[in-house]
Design a protein around this motif. Sequence first.
Motif, PDB file in Angstrom:
ATOM      1  N   ALA A 193       0.804  -1.216   0.000  1.00 44.32           N
ATOM      2  CA  ALA A 193       0.000   0.000   0.000  1.00 44.32           C
ATOM      3  C   ALA A 193       0.840   1.271   0.000  1.00 44.32           C
ATOM      4  N   ASP A 194       2.066   1.189   0.542  1.00 40.11           N
ATOM      5  CA  ASP A 194       2.874   2.406   0.647  1.00 40.11           C
ATOM      6  C   ASP A 194       3.756   2.653  -0.585  1.00 40.11           C
ATOM      7  N   GLN A 195       3.699   1.769  -1.574  1.00 43.20           N
ATOM      8  CA  GLN A 195       4.489   1.979  -2.782  1.00 43.20           C
ATOM      9  C   GLN A 195       3.812   2.983  -3.716  1.00 43.20           C
ATOM     10  N   GLU A 196       4.646   3.613  -4.588  1.00 42.03           N
ATOM     11  CA  GLU A 196       4.120   4.552  -5.576  1.00 42.03           C
ATOM     12  C   GLU A 196       4.253   3.939  -6.962  1.00 42.03           C
ATOM     13  N   ILE A 197       3.231   4.170  -7.795  1.00 43.16           N
ATOM     14  CA  ILE A 197       3.244   3.618  -9.140  1.00 43.16           C
ATOM     15  C   ILE A 197       2.888   4.717 -10.150  1.00 43.16           C
ATOM     16  N   LEU A 198       3.171   4.423 -11.432  1.00 44.37           N
ATOM     17  CA  LEU A 198       2.933   5.389 -12.511  1.00 44.37           C
ATOM     18  C   LEU A 198       1.984   4.798 -13.542  1.00 44.37           C
ATOM     19  N   LEU A 199       1.283   5.690 -14.239  1.00 43.97           N
ATOM     20  CA  LEU A 199       0.520   5.265 -15.405  1.00 43.97           C
ATOM     21  C   LEU A 199       1.491   4.870 -16.515  1.00 43.97           C
ATOM     22  N   PRO A 200       1.269   3.760 -17.190  1.00 46.35           N
ATOM     23  CA  PRO A 200       2.185   3.328 -18.251  1.00 46.35           C
ATOM     24  C   PRO A 200       2.248   4.339 -19.398  1.00 46.35           C
ATOM     25  N   GLN A 201       3.458   4.594 -19.912  1.00 48.87           N
ATOM     26  CA  GLN A 201       3.682   5.438 -21.084  1.00 48.87           C
ATOM     27  C   GLN A 201       4.752   4.791 -21.950  1.00 48.87           C
ATOM     28  N   GLU A 202       4.700   5.072 -23.231  1.00 53.35           N
ATOM     29  CA  GLU A 202       5.665   4.471 -24.151  1.00 53.35           C
ATOM     30  C   GLU A 202       7.091   4.896 -23.846  1.00 53.35           C
ATOM     31  N   SER A 203       7.213   6.056 -23.267  1.00 51.59           N
ATOM     32  CA  SER A 203       8.563   6.589 -23.037  1.00 51.59           C
ATOM     33  C   SER A 203       9.225   6.017 -21.784  1.00 51.59           C
TER      34      SER A 203
END
Length: 417
Positions: free
Chosen positions: A396-406
Motif C-alpha cells: 500500500a505504501d508503494q508509488e506507481i505510474l501510469l504506463p507510457q511508451e517513453s
Amino acid sequence: MKKRGTKKKSNKKSVLLILSLVLFGFVTVIFVYVGSGTEKQAEEKLIPVKVSELSKDTKEGANFLLSGTIKPKRSSELFLDASKGKVLETLVKEGDNVTKGQELFRYVSPENEFEVNQAQLEVDNQAKILQQKQEESAFKWNRHTERQNELNAATQKYNQASEEEKEALKQDKDAKAEQVQQSLEEARLAETEVKNAALLVEKAQINVNSIKEKFGDSTIRSEIDGRILKIDQDQLNTPSQSKDAFMQIVDDSALYVEGMVDEFRKDQLKLDQPVKIVDRSGSDQVWTGKVTKIDQLASSEDADKKEEENPNLSKYPYRALLDPSDTKPALDKNVYLSAEPLENEEALFIPLDYLVKENGKYYVWVVKNSKISKTEVAAEEVANQKYARIPSGLSADQEILLPQESLKEGMSISDHD
C-alpha cells in the motif's frame, strides 16, 4: 491609361492574397508545433501515486440485484400417512412454541394395533416357554450334580471297603454311574431346549419390530425447536391422503433470503458481503444482512424461470442472513437483494489503466528512490469492474505510474521534469 490602372489594382490584390496565405500557414505551423509540444510534455509528465490512495475507496464484490424469498432458519413439514391410521386430534395448536422431541399428534388404527398386539402376544408366549425351559434346565443340572455327588460318595466307600465288601458295593457304584451319565444327557438336552426357546423369542421380537417399523411410531414428535406455523385441521376429516403438509413448524429466530445467482454474477458475490433487502411489492421497508452461503454446484431447479433473462444460464443457490430487526418480513415474502460492495482492508485494488499485460503476466511501473522499475504483480481482474485486485507484488505504501511508451527500466523521474 485605363488599362494600366486596372492592372495595378489586380497586382495589388494578388499580393494581399499571397501575404494572407503565408500568414495563415505561419500561424498553423506555430499552432501545431506548440500543440505537439504540449502533448509531448503532458505525456512525459510523470505523477507517482501511492497504491493506498488508489485502493482506499475500492470495495470487493459488485453491486447488483438478485431476487429471493424470505425463509426461516429451519423448517419442518409433517404429512399425514393414511397407512398409519387416523389422527383424531393434535396435542398442539397454531402459534405454540415446541421443543425438539415434543409430542405433536398420535395415529389411531385398530387394525394396526391388533396386528402389533398379536405379534407381541407371540413374544410373550415364547418368553413363558423360555422361562419354563430355563427352570427345567436348572432342575436337571441340579439333579445331575446330586447324582454326581452320590457317585463320588459311593466310589469313596468302595475304595475304603474290604475285598469281601467290595463285591456288594460295586453293584451300587456302577448303578450310580449310570444314573450320572443319564442325568448329564438330560441336562444337556434341556440346555439345548433353552437355546432353541431363546431363538424363538428373538424371532418373535423381530417380527414385532418389523410390524412396528411398517406402521411407524403412532406418536409423532417435533424434529426441531420452533413455532407451529400451520395446522391443516381439514385433513383430519378427509379419508384420502393429502399432498399438502398437515403441520408446519418453523424456527424463525433467524431469517434468511434464499434464491439463485447466475454463473456470470456468482463470482461477484462474496461470503460476508453486506446486502440490502427490499420488498418486491413496492414497500419502503428495507432490511440489511450479509451473504452466508454460495453453493458451488449448479441447481437443477427451474426456479424463477419466468424472470430469467436467459433460462439457459446455470444457477447457483445462495443464502443471506438478515440482521435483527423490530419489523421482521413475513415468511415466503418475495424480495430483492441488493449486493453491496464488500469492505476489504487487506485487499489492494488499482485501476486497470495502471496494469501492463505481457505474455499473460501483469506488470506495474513502480517508483523507488526516484527510479522507475517494471515490477511483476499478481492481478485478478474483477468482472465488469475498472479495478483489478492485487493479491501480491505490491504494498500500500508503494508509488506507481501510469504506463507510457517513453518509460524505461531504471529511468529517473527527474529526467522528465
